[in-house]
Motif scaffolding. Sequence first.
Motif: not given
Length: 175
Positions: A8-15, A19-20, A53-54
Amino acid sequence: MQAFIGLGSNLDRPAQRLTSALQAIARLPGLTLQHHSRLYASAPIGPQDQPDYVNAVAEVHSSLTPHALLHSLQALELAAGRQRLRHWGERTLDLDILLFGNQCIDTTDLQIPHPQMIQRAFVLHPLLEIAPHCHLPDGTTLGSFLSQVTEQALLPLAELDRDALIERENPHRTD
């Protein structure tokens, strides 16, 4: 050992972060990335004054112990700039071990199965996308919990080329 990791991520280009992170997971010693779900957007759990979030789920084969895997994932979080500012708050990257074979672990730093996974659509849907018959160590199918998370909206994002990512990061993988 088969394991599932929630991302999960919701900061600084989460998608792009996810992927990274998938690429980084595929390069971890002792792990082989088998499959991963598509990306999903969802509203935050907890404080609502943060971006959506993503999320995704990855299936890996691990020769690591559960705690060694936890430490490897925490190192990836730190490398991505993870800071723990508030409970259920915004994150550049969050990596959780959801399941590790049929093991049940309850220590101060690790709980498997992940204790909230059956309450979260952003975990259940991506996990069941890649492992539709997945179950808890007690044999309960994860699909049986879907009716409890129907009010949690998920938006599938553009499809990643999963096979190309897995092949690029694991060129010698054999299934």
